[in-house]
Scaffold this motif. Structure first.
Motif, PDB file in Angstrom:
ATOM      1  N   THR A 223       7.151 -11.953   9.893  1.00 47.23           N
ATOM      2  CA  THR A 223       6.010 -12.541  10.588  1.00 47.23           C
ATOM      3  C   THR A 223       4.752 -12.268   9.765  1.00 47.23           C
ATOM      4  N   GLN A 224       3.710 -12.991  10.075  1.00 44.41           N
ATOM      5  CA  GLN A 224       2.454 -12.724   9.383  1.00 44.41           C
ATOM      6  C   GLN A 224       1.855 -11.399   9.857  1.00 44.41           C
ATOM      7  N   ALA A 225       1.017 -10.820   9.009  1.00 42.65           N
ATOM      8  CA  ALA A 225       0.183  -9.673   9.356  1.00 42.65           C
ATOM      9  C   ALA A 225      -1.155  -9.894   8.659  1.00 42.65           C
ATOM     10  N   VAL A 226      -2.214  -9.630   9.362  1.00 41.47           N
ATOM     11  CA  VAL A 226      -3.552  -9.857   8.805  1.00 41.47           C
ATOM     12  C   VAL A 226      -3.981  -8.585   8.082  1.00 41.47           C
ATOM     13  N   HIS A 227      -3.681  -8.540   6.777  1.00 43.19           N
ATOM     14  CA  HIS A 227      -3.889  -7.319   6.003  1.00 43.19           C
ATOM     15  C   HIS A 227      -3.718  -7.628   4.526  1.00 43.19           C
ATOM     16  N   GLY A 228      -4.036  -6.676   3.656  1.00 44.82           N
ATOM     17  CA  GLY A 228      -3.820  -6.807   2.226  1.00 44.82           C
ATOM     18  C   GLY A 228      -2.474  -6.236   1.825  1.00 44.82           C
ATOM     19  N   SER A 229      -2.167  -6.288   0.497  1.00 43.67           N
ATOM     20  CA  SER A 229      -0.865  -5.791   0.053  1.00 43.67           C
ATOM     21  C   SER A 229      -0.878  -5.351  -1.408  1.00 43.67           C
ATOM     22  N   GLY A 230      -1.994  -4.822  -1.890  1.00 47.66           N
ATOM     23  CA  GLY A 230      -2.049  -4.392  -3.282  1.00 47.66           C
ATOM     24  C   GLY A 230      -1.154  -3.191  -3.550  1.00 47.66           C
ATOM     25  N   ILE A 231      -0.507  -3.192  -4.712  1.00 44.45           N
ATOM     26  CA  ILE A 231       0.345  -2.069  -5.117  1.00 44.45           C
ATOM     27  C   ILE A 231      -0.492  -1.161  -6.010  1.00 44.45           C
ATOM     28  N   GLU A 232      -0.876  -0.012  -5.492  1.00 45.90           N
ATOM     29  CA  GLU A 232      -1.820   0.871  -6.178  1.00 45.90           C
ATOM     30  C   GLU A 232      -1.180   1.514  -7.403  1.00 45.90           C
ATOM     31  N   GLN A 233      -1.917   1.516  -8.491  1.00 45.36           N
ATOM     32  CA  GLN A 233      -1.454   2.097  -9.746  1.00 45.36           C
ATOM     33  C   GLN A 233      -2.179   3.403 -10.043  1.00 45.36           C
TER      34      GLN A 233
ATOM     35  N   HIS B 105       0.833  -1.201   0.000  1.00 48.14           N
ATOM     36  CA  HIS B 105       0.000   0.000   0.000  1.00 48.14           C
ATOM     37  C   HIS B 105       0.871   1.256   0.000  1.00 48.14           C
ATOM     38  N   SER B 106       0.376   2.301  -0.621  1.00 50.70           N
ATOM     39  CA  SER B 106       1.190   3.486  -0.890  1.00 50.70           C
ATOM     40  C   SER B 106       1.675   4.190   0.367  1.00 50.70           C
ATOM     41  N   ASP B 107       0.978   4.016   1.489  1.00 53.26           N
ATOM     42  CA  ASP B 107       1.413   4.652   2.733  1.00 53.26           C
ATOM     43  C   ASP B 107       2.452   3.811   3.476  1.00 53.26           C
ATOM     44  N   HIS B 108       2.959   2.773   2.797  1.00 55.53           N
ATOM     45  CA  HIS B 108       4.008   1.923   3.383  1.00 55.53           C
ATOM     46  C   HIS B 108       5.149   1.696   2.390  1.00 55.53           C
ATOM     47  N   LEU B 109       4.802   1.280   1.175  1.00 55.76           N
ATOM     48  CA  LEU B 109       5.820   1.232   0.124  1.00 55.76           C
ATOM     49  C   LEU B 109       6.352   2.635  -0.122  1.00 55.76           C
ATOM     50  N   GLY B 110       5.454   3.615  -0.121  1.00 49.57           N
ATOM     51  CA  GLY B 110       5.822   5.023  -0.115  1.00 49.57           C
ATOM     52  C   GLY B 110       6.973   5.386  -1.023  1.00 49.57           C
ATOM     53  N   ASP B 111       8.052   5.881  -0.421  1.00 48.68           N
ATOM     54  CA  ASP B 111       9.219   6.367  -1.151  1.00 48.68           C
ATOM     55  C   ASP B 111      10.369   5.362  -1.145  1.00 48.68           C
TER      56      ASP B 111
END
Length: 231
Positions: free
Chosen positions: A105-115, A51-57
């Motif tokens: 570790t696991q995290a209960v969440h999604g991981s789509g890379i927004e275009q 997600h853009s607020d994590h992959l970010g820069d």
């Protein structure tokens, strides 16, 4: 070592063994006091999900600093297309780097890379990080809901610092985060992923009060963007 909070879920770790950045959401983060151009040297950039607020820069920072980008296999392969150094990993795996050990570790969440067109590329599974640096153990939970294996993580690892989301809506809220802290038995807990977006407004002091009741063995600490703590 110094643990610097740059807002949202972004932490910089400065140790004698290396300088790391986790989830570098800086340029579009209204709370961040720094931008990618402020960093000239990093050893590694760790990204919990796409997600853009994590992959970010992350890609820009990797280019600027020569840092290796560490994440799940799919997200690393995506980043590699931009010409950055990568080290792919996946949940349950660990690797010893020159600066220390990283385990996913696991995290209960999604991981789509927004275009730009509004679609999302597959970004693999969201994860958290267990880090062992200079004899200290740090847990960055990433974006996650509460899950029972946090108790297992806490029983297998003596955690010196846990960075836990409290924002609710997209991640676990304060009540579940306090429950997570109880299961993890971390010595210090720093809340993250709150008050960046309208949907995630929280009172960090109220969380600390809840933490003291639910997990009295854990010391809660609030870091404002730009502040740091010594560990």
């Amino acid at each position: 070592m110094n643990i610097i909070f740059h807002g949202h879920a972004c932490f910089e770790i400065q140790s004698d063994a290396g300088r790391l950045m986790i989830d570098p959401y800086l340029r579009k983060n209204p709370k961040a006091k720094v931008k990618p151009a402020d960093f000239k040297a990093l050893d590694a950039i760790l990204v919990t999900h796409g997600h853009s607020d994590h992959l970010g820069d992350a890609v820009e920072l990797a280019r600027l600093t020569g840092a290796v980008l560490i994440s799940n296999f799919e997200l690393c392969r995506y980043a590699e297309t931009f010409g950055v150094r990568i080290h792919p990993m996946h949940i349950g795996g660990k690797h010893v780097f020159p600066f220390g050990t990283v385990k996913l570790t696991q995290a209960v969440h999604g991981s789509g890379i927004e275009q730009a067109d509004g679609t999302c590329l597959y970004g693999g599974l969201a994860c958290g990080f267990l880090l062992q640096l200079e004899g200290k153990r740090l847990y960055h939970a990433g974006d996650t809901g509460l899950f029972g294996d946090m108790k297992l993580i806490g029983s297998l690892t003596e955690i010196d610092l846990a960075m836990l989301p409290i924002g609710d809506n997209f991640v676990m809220g304060p009540e579940d985060a306090a429950e997570a802290a109880q299961m993890l038995q971390a010595k210090v807990v720093v809340p993250m992923h709150y008050n960046t977006f309208e949907e995630e407004q929280q009172d960090a002091k109220a969380f600390l009060a809840l933490l003291s009741r639910k997990a009295p063995e854990s010391k809660g600490m609030i870091l404002e963007p730009g502040q740091y703590m010594k560990l």
